[in-house]
Structure formats: structure tokens, C-alpha cells
Design an enzyme around this catalytic site. Structure first.
Site, short mmCIF file in Angstrom:
data_model
loop_
_atom_site.label_atom_id
_atom_site.label_comp_id
_atom_site.label_asym_id
_atom_site.label_seq_id
_atom_site.Cartn_x
_atom_site.Cartn_y
_atom_site.Cartn_z
N SER A 10 -5.38 -0.58 4.54
CA SER A 10 -4.29 -0.10 3.69
C SER A 10 -2.95 -0.68 4.11
CB SER A 10 -4.23 1.41 3.55
OG SER A 10 -3.43 1.71 2.41
N HIS A 53 11.25 1.54 7.49
CA HIS A 53 12.57 1.33 6.91
C HIS A 53 13.60 1.98 7.83
CE1 HIS A 53 15.24 0.32 3.56
NE2 HIS A 53 15.90 1.41 3.90
N CYS A 63 -7.56 3.83 5.72
CA CYS A 63 -8.75 4.37 5.05
C CYS A 63 -9.95 3.48 5.35
CB CYS A 63 -8.53 4.50 3.55
SG CYS A 63 -8.08 2.98 2.73
#
Length: 114
Positions: free
Chosen positions: A61, A66, A81
């Protein structure tokens, strides 16, 4: 599919880490590799004030960072996952280890099983 999405805000972070994209990305890549995850691609951007954002796409995934310089804050998003096995422990460990790169004074974490 079994997946764990761990995301949160890191507050009162080390100001140097908030503007050190190369060091943080290198550390993050090492953490990903050590966790046995597969890096597929990455994208990044440095803002005029020195803050940055980056995402590392994983076969399992993604991971996204940020930085918010003025608030000394980071938002961190880790989603792992797998069809065959539960990767919850891996997702939490990656989140915790990447968080440590910023030396946060406080961390707010949320988890969503997917």
C-alpha cells in the site's frame, strides 16, 4: 484482504527534522526495508518555507509524510495490507519508527482495520 491503516499527528517535533527531507526519507526507506515491505515508487515536494511532503508507494500500500513547519507538526499515514496474513504489527511498528525520526513531544494516533 487484511490491512491496518495507522495515521496521526506528531506535535512539538524536532525543527531540524521538519526541513530535512533527505535524511527523513533515507531513514524511512530503511525502516520500510527492515520491516520486509516492498518499495515500488515515491514522490516528494519541498515547499518554499522548507517543509516537505512525500509518499512512498508500497506493494503492500503506502506511507505518506507531510510537515507543517509553523506548527512544528507532522501528519503521518501508514497503510499496510496483505491477502494472506495480518500485517497490523508491521504497520504499527513502521508508524512508530518513522515517528521517532521527528522526536515528537506528543503523538495522536488513529487506527482503522481494513
Amino acid at each position: 484482504m487484511q490491512g491496518m491503516h495507522v495515521f496521526g499527528e506528531l506535535m512539538s517535533c524536532d525543527p531540524v527534522a521538519l526541513t530535512s527531507i533527505n535524511e527523513v526519507m533515507t531513514g524511512t526507506k530503511t525502516i520500510i526495508d527492515d520491516a520486509g515491505l516492498t518499495r515500488v515508487s515515491e514522490a516528494s515536494h519541498v515547499f518554499a518555507n522548507g517543509g516537505y511532503t512525500f509518499v512512498i508507494c508500497l506493494a503492500e500500500s503506502h506511507l505518506a509524510v507531510h510537515t507543517w513547519i509553523d506548527e512544528r507538526m507532522v501528519t503521518l499515514d501508514v497503510f499496510v495490507c496483505n491477502v494472506a496474513k495480518d500485517q497490523s504489527v508491521v504497520a504499527r511498528r513502521v508508524f512508530d519508527n518513522v515517528s521517532a525520526l521527528f522526536s515528537p513531544g506528543e503523538t495522536r494516533v488513529q487506527e482503522t482495520r481494513r
